[in-house]
Design an enzyme around this catalytic site. Sequence first.
Site, PDB file in Angstrom:
ATOM      1  CD  GLU A 129      64.313  56.619  42.522  1.00  0.00           C
ATOM      2  OE1 GLU A 129      64.367  56.262  41.333  1.00  0.00           O
ATOM      3  OE2 GLU A 129      65.014  56.112  43.416  1.00  0.00           O
ATOM      4  CD  GLU A 186      74.065  57.822  32.711  1.00  0.00           C
ATOM      5  OE1 GLU A 186      74.675  58.815  32.274  1.00  0.00           O
ATOM      6  OE2 GLU A 186      73.850  56.799  32.033  1.00  0.00           O
ATOM      7  CD  GLU A 204      66.405  48.488  50.687  1.00  0.00           C
ATOM      8  OE1 GLU A 204      65.305  47.919  50.619  1.00  0.00           O
ATOM      9  OE2 GLU A 204      67.248  48.448  49.768  1.00  0.00           O
ATOM     10  CG  LEU A 223      74.833  52.312  39.859  1.00  0.00           C
ATOM     11  CD1 LEU A 223      73.602  51.417  40.006  1.00  0.00           C
ATOM     12  CD2 LEU A 223      75.949  51.797  40.763  1.00  0.00           C
ATOM     13  N   PRO A 234      66.545  48.439  33.108  1.00  0.00           N
ATOM     14  CG  PRO A 234      68.167  46.919  32.383  1.00  0.00           C
ATOM     15  CD  PRO A 234      67.569  48.252  32.067  1.00  0.00           C
ATOM     16  NE  ARG A 235      65.812  47.162  42.100  1.00  0.00           N
ATOM     17  CZ  ARG A 235      65.926  48.187  42.940  1.00  0.00           C
ATOM     18  NH1 ARG A 235      65.877  49.420  42.488  1.00  0.00           N
ATOM     19  NH2 ARG A 235      66.065  47.979  44.230  1.00  0.00           N
TER      20      ARG A 235
END
Length: 405
Positions: A320, A293, A48, A291, A252-253
């Site tokens: 994406e 990449e 979001e 974060l 990983p998320r």
Amino acid sequence: FLTLLLSPFWLLALALKQRGEFRLKERLGALPGREDEPVWIQAVSVGEARIALRLAARLHELGIPVALTSTTATGLALASKEGPADLLPAAFPLDLASCVRRAFAALRPRALVLVETELWPALFKAAKTRGVPVFIVNARLSDRAFGRTLKFKNLFGRSLEDARVAAQSEEHAARFRLLGAYPGRVQVLGNIKYDLVPPEHFAAAREGLAALLPDGPLWVAGSVREGEEDLVLQAHCEVRRTVPSARLVLAPRHLDRAALCADLARGRGLAPARRSQNPGRDWDVLVLDTLGELWSAYDLGQAAFVGGSLVPLGGQNVLEPAFLGKPVLYGPHTQNFREETERLTASGGGFQVENPSELGWRVAALLAAPALARGCGQRALLAVEHHRGAVNRVCRWLADALPAP
């Protein structure tokens, strides 16, 4: 009353989860003061926040100031990293009357814009009291969210009565109408996720990541969720039986699971490395624990798997890698991106897999035939290019409806 009673536990849960981005004062409504009467955009997390940044950039071009808040630490970090220097994103306040009153007094917004599924009764009530119009953009209600909110229709229906809704599709528009949104204020303007573009630092991040990659075939598993990491590693072992030189970038998320991912890889006899620890090129699995990449990783791979889909969590953003012309794979649990996965599957650029074994042999087939992978990737790109344009439609709709400062 229940919200007030539970608020200390809510704060404690946030403090434990956000790790360094708790921002207690902002959670209590003490947001940075504004005098320019901005449009207040609220985004929950990373996905979001990307939409919010796209909207903020377009509104800035129209001369409309923006204030951005996010609920999660990852959303705040991404907005700070990829947004303009003067954006200064803040933490979203608790949905308590006192907290949201304080936030409105500080921001003095001319409008409130909520991204996707954001239904906060105290926030909506405070906006109505102050005459601040509420907009929900890229609006969607997943099967699970719709069933949950429908049980409290009286509460959420009253919140939605005065909101203007720009839904992703007619299915989502119908759900908002059923919850109580006034039919004349609900429109279908498309999915802004089709308008997302790589971040500004994409090229530099790609160059830095490329320096760590060994020669040979590479695939990427992005936004992998809890309980899914070992399934992906199992699939990679299947891949290597056919393509022994294959490498995997595993993202990983939740970055705090990176150490576990490395341990799971070792347990399967694979040599792991973590991106944040400046590894060399001697690895089988690179855990992407940084974060911003993931886009670059997708671009460097020959195929991409998108997580949250081999386990029943609804799936993550399959668009994406498609934007980058890569074949996209996903599991059977893609309720959150049903329309997008259906389009990719129909195009021949996306492939649903039922289990780690099928994921492994499909990835192996794509890695063993680069021309096939490129062709599937182009079909994925064409499938998503056709649906761009929602961000311009939404921003025109907002600009026409916004009150004068």
